[in-house]
Enzyme design. Structure first.
Site, mmCIF file in Angstrom:
data_model
loop_
_atom_site.group_PDB
_atom_site.id
_atom_site.type_symbol
_atom_site.label_atom_id
_atom_site.label_comp_id
_atom_site.label_asym_id
_atom_site.label_seq_id
_atom_site.Cartn_x
_atom_site.Cartn_y
_atom_site.Cartn_z
ATOM 1 N N TYR A 129 -16.073 -63.651 0.962
ATOM 2 C CA TYR A 129 -16.896 -64.139 -0.143
ATOM 3 C C TYR A 129 -18.155 -64.865 0.324
ATOM 4 C CZ TYR A 129 -13.852 -62.808 -3.993
ATOM 5 O OH TYR A 129 -13.153 -62.083 -4.919
ATOM 6 N N ASP A 267 16.997 -57.275 6.882
ATOM 7 C CA ASP A 267 17.718 -56.204 6.192
ATOM 8 C C ASP A 267 18.135 -55.123 7.190
ATOM 9 O OD1 ASP A 267 17.468 -57.356 3.689
ATOM 10 O OD2 ASP A 267 15.681 -56.204 3.138
#
Length: 386
Positions: A129, A267
């Protein structure tokens, strides 16, 4: 936990021995330095001086920096790290396209110089920005940020451009953030948000016996509610998914300073195994920073494929692998660091054979306390990890 403590003593002994050894990078790889503000500013000044000199001498300035292409990424088997090779690329001011690229690069360099002079930090989004029209898309400014870091042969953290806060940490640890003392045991269930401004953080003390890295925020909530670190002295952290820079750097720092064994709980799927690999030996995108981000001694505690049978995870809690899962598992099996670890290779081959995966939360099929009261303590006490 008696067996666990004996195993920890072996880890600690090895850790202390490794600490005495300076990591020696292969000659054909690039050496990156972690610098303070003054030294980073010195390198910026030297770079700009050389560019000005080229302009006066030839009128055709160019910037040379290590190539970050996949062909220039090397797996250092001895140190178990992904590193950047010595191939060099050159950015020249010779065409309209190259001028735009160089202009973006120099804008990022200007912003880094400003941050360092003012002793401030900025996120990648703030850099974008600061010159939206010039960058056009954040991917352009992000690429320039990494280019500048490699161009200066330093870490991104040394440039004072940081990633947005993402990870959290809780447990047996006290730190100082500038003038504030923070006790990570007394922060409720949310824990401490890992600061991306790690140059402001000082490790004060800890009586933890190990560090536990969690893939999922859900697992962190479960362990936080159980106050797991009180019964099993530890430090727990999570990046809430993919391993971000601040979390990896903080893990590397506390494991090195406190000389503690580190375990990961992810996982039972190729993505979880990949996350473990990033903590272990770094990522290809940030291979030039691997010595400052990777934790080569981290052990994969679970959830292992073999755990699905060992703990009799119900079939309705197992998820069939899709083609993407199968492809990613095969890609992992082709990695040198997996082939070197036969236990890991065997577990991934078992996943391919069964063609199933499972989340950490599948353990909740045996009750919400199963993870904290049985699974993790049993895995630690028996040394059942990879």
């Amino acid at each position: 936990m008696k067996a666990t403590k004996e195993l920890f003593q072996e880890f600690l002994k090895k850790g202390i021995e490794d600490e005495k050894k300076q990591i020696k990078l292969p000659e054909h790889t690039v050496k990156i330095d972690e610098l303070d503000r003054e030294l980073t500013l010195d390198r910026i000044n030297n770079l700009t001086d050389s560019l000005i000199e080229m302009i006066f001498e030839t009128g055709r300035p160019a910037i040379r920096l290590p190539s970050r292409t996949s062909a220039n990424i090397i797996w250092d088997e001895k140190n178990d790290l992904l590193l950047l090779g010595r191939q060099i690329m050159e950015k020249q001011f010779h065409s309209l396209a190259s001028v735009a690229d160089i202009t973006r690069l120099m804008k990022v360099l200007e912003k880094i110089n400003e941050l360092l002079l003012k002793d401030l930090h900025a996120t990648k989004r703030e850099i974008f920005y600061s010159a939206v029209q010039l960058f056009g898309d954040q991917k352009n400014s992000d690429k320039c940020i990494e280019d500048v870091a490699t161009m200066l042969y330093t870490t991104r953290n040394s440039t004072h451009i940081v990633a947005s806060a993402k990870g959290s940490c809780i447990g047996r640890l006290r730190i100082r953030d500038k003038n504030d003392i923070i006790d990570l045991e007394g922060l409720g269930s949310g824990g401490w948000t890992i600061s991306p401004m790690l140059d402001n953080i000082e490790i004060i003390e800890s009586d933890a016996e190990f560090i536990l890295v969690l893939e999922k925020d859900a697992a962190m909530i479960r362990l936080a509610e159980a106050r797991f670190w009180r019964k099993y002295p530890c430090i727990i952290l999570t990046a809430k998914g993919a391993a971000d820079i601040a979390t990896r750097m903080f893990l590397k720092r506390i494991s090195k300073e406190l000389k503690l064994p580190v375990f990961s709980l992810v996982d039972s799927d190729p993505y979880g195994h990949y996350i473990h690999s990033v903590y272990l030996r770094g990522s290809k995108r940030l291979s030039y920073e691997s010595p400052f981000l990777a934790t080569p001694d981290i052990k994969l505690l679970g959830v292992l494929t073999r755990d699905l049978e060992k703990y009799k995870i119900p079939n309705d809690c197992r998820i069939p692998m899709n083609q993407t899962d199968i492809k990613r598992t095969k890609e992992l099996l082709n990695e040198g660091f997996v082939k070197k670890n036969k236990e890991w290779e065997t577990d991934l081959k078992l996943a391919l054979k069964l063609k199933v995966k499972a989340e950490i939360q599948a353990l909740s099929a045996f009750g919400f306390e199963f993870l904290t009261d049985q699974y993790i303590p049993e895995k630690l006490s028996t040394g059942d990890w990879i």
